[in-house]
Design an enzyme around this catalytic site. Structure first.
Site, PDB file in Angstrom:
ATOM      1  N   ARG A 158       0.836  -1.198   0.000  1.00  0.00           N
ATOM      2  CA  ARG A 158       0.000   0.000   0.000  1.00  0.00           C
ATOM      3  C   ARG A 158       0.872   1.249   0.000  1.00  0.00           C
ATOM      4  O   ARG A 158       0.447   2.315  -0.435  1.00  0.00           O
ATOM      5  CB  ARG A 158      -0.904   0.022   1.231  1.00  0.00           C
ATOM      6  CG  ARG A 158      -1.946   1.156   1.195  1.00  0.00           C
ATOM      7  CD  ARG A 158      -2.661   1.289   2.526  1.00  0.00           C
ATOM      8  NE  ARG A 158      -1.747   1.714   3.570  1.00  0.00           N
ATOM      9  CZ  ARG A 158      -1.882   1.419   4.856  1.00  0.00           C
ATOM     10  NH1 ARG A 158      -2.865   0.655   5.270  1.00  0.00           N
ATOM     11  NH2 ARG A 158      -1.018   1.860   5.741  1.00  0.00           N
ATOM     12  N   TYR A 169      -6.272  22.144 -15.769  1.00  0.00           N
ATOM     13  CA  TYR A 169      -7.037  20.907 -15.923  1.00  0.00           C
ATOM     14  C   TYR A 169      -8.326  21.011 -15.108  1.00  0.00           C
ATOM     15  O   TYR A 169      -8.294  21.233 -13.896  1.00  0.00           O
ATOM     16  CB  TYR A 169      -6.194  19.723 -15.475  1.00  0.00           C
ATOM     17  CG  TYR A 169      -6.897  18.395 -15.504  1.00  0.00           C
ATOM     18  CD1 TYR A 169      -7.604  17.977 -16.635  1.00  0.00           C
ATOM     19  CD2 TYR A 169      -6.854  17.548 -14.411  1.00  0.00           C
ATOM     20  CE1 TYR A 169      -8.247  16.757 -16.668  1.00  0.00           C
ATOM     21  CE2 TYR A 169      -7.494  16.305 -14.437  1.00  0.00           C
ATOM     22  CZ  TYR A 169      -8.191  15.932 -15.559  1.00  0.00           C
ATOM     23  OH  TYR A 169      -8.843  14.725 -15.585  1.00  0.00           O
TER      24      TYR A 169
END
Length: 384
Positions: A55, A107
């Site tokens: 992770r 963006y």
């Protein structure tokens, strides 16, 4: 997290050979994919390989991160599960109450996230025209502004921000500078060499280049407490790609220099030809001398001006939508940076509040035959 190591060859060679790495166990020229989620402790209760849990990190990420460090001239890099995961980690590494300066043209998904999530979380954000250095200077508050976020070229108007000049303004006020350089790629612009602290890439786009991997990346000029907070955001939030996606990304990067070169060449040709067409109101492309940011682009972009351009079609929104609907080669789809050419009516995607004119189409030039791409656009234009 991966440290950079000097590689004594060009960017093209570094990409093609993935820094020349081979699998030490098998001597394979393609590196293995590590799918383990957890790793063995040593007898002294430490982790001798540095791998703890996937992770937080995975050995498959390291070749990609090392290659990005080499290309960008950075000290460390981090691979993320998407471009948005990488970008938001930069902001989540700040603290509630911190002030951020961001571009008006950027963006759209990240702009929405800043407006709808980051401000609720406690960040203070001012959106500024990053082509106006006086406006940028006025927006930066010494000791309060902690981050100046740039995107250049700025999607979808392809505005050019002066990275060196803005970095100087930010540093004098004690602020960090992060640059979304997705559309420039490391092959055309190296923001860290121009004064930025962090460079971000949506690796989904030109780095991978085949429209089959979602990933993001951050590269830092040097380690810092801020960078360590960003690293913790990735680890604790699990904002990582799968090992298979990381391996696929590395595969795509090995031809990036060829793909970007061809996309830049096609975009420049298209921009020059479309600018002369009577049914095109305006062409937005940094490589054109008529473009407002051309001089700054020439200063900080080398080897090309990118594969992205936008056109404004005479006749307004209906004419633009008609053009996009009637192309045969150009694919009507979101995203950019792939080998196939894409076209999109951005105002429809971005919706209310967009700075994008309704007559604008965003074009991602792929690597097809440039004359066939141009002729496809011409035949799709509304007939007058």
């Amino acid at each position: 997290m991966t440290n950079s190591k000097a590689y004594p060859f060009s960017s093209a060679t570094a990409l093609a050979q993935a820094l020349g790495k081979i699998d030490q166990e098998s001597q394979g020229v393609v590196l293995p994919i590590h799918v383990a989620t957890t790793y063995i402790r040593g007898a002294d209760n430490t982790y001798p390989t540095g791998n703890v849990y996937s992770r937080a990190d995975n050995p498959t990420y390291k070749p990609v991160e090392q290659l990005l460090c080499q290309l960008e001239g950075g000290e460390q890099a981090l691979l993320f599960g998407s471009g948005m995961a990488a970008a938001t980690a930069v902001f989540l590494g700040l603290k509630p109450g911190d002030h951020v300066v961001a571009p008006t043209v950027m963006y759209w998904a990240l702009r929405n996230w800043l407006l709808n999530f980051a401000t609720d979380w406690g960040l203070r954000i001012d959106f500024v025209d990053m082509t106006d250095l006086e406006a940028v200077a006025a927006a930066i508050t010494p000791q309060q502004t902690k981050l100046v976020w740039l995107e250049t070229p700025g999607n979808p108007m392809w505005t050019i921000s002066d990275i060196a000049a803005i970095s100087e303004l930010a540093k004098s006020a004690g602020a960090a500078v992060a640059v979304d350089s997705t559309c420039a790629t490391p092959l055309l612009t190296q923001p860290l060499a121009l004064g930025a602290d962090i460079v971000m890439h949506s690796a989904t786009k030109y780095l991978n280049g085949h429209s089959d991997v979602i990933a993001g990346a951050l590269i830092t000029k040097q380690d810092s407490p801020y960078w360590q907070r960003i690293r913790a955001v990735r680890a604790q939030g699990g904002a990582v790609p799968s090992p298979h996606d990381a391996a696929q990304l590395l595969r795509g990067m090995r031809t990036m220099h060829l793909r970007v070169r061809e996309s830049c060449s096609n975009a420049m040709f298209l921009a020059e030809q479309l600018e002369q067409h009577p049914q095109i109101l305006e062409v937005l492309y940094p490589g054109l001398p008529s473009f407002a940011g051309h001089a700054v682009a020439c200063k900080q972009m080398h080897g090309g001006f990118g594969g992205m351009l936008s056109i404004r079609v005479k006749g307004g929104e209906s004419a633009a939508v008609h053009l996009a609907a009637n192309t045969k080669l150009w694919k009507r789809a979101t995203s950019l940076g792939g080998v196939e050419s894409l076209i999109e009516h951005r105002a429809s995607v971005e919706g209310e509040g967009t700075p994008c004119p309704p007559d604008l189409l965003r074009l991602s030039a792929g690597i097809e035959d440039k004359h066939e791409l141009l002729n496809d656009l011409f035949q799709a234009l509304p007939k007058t």
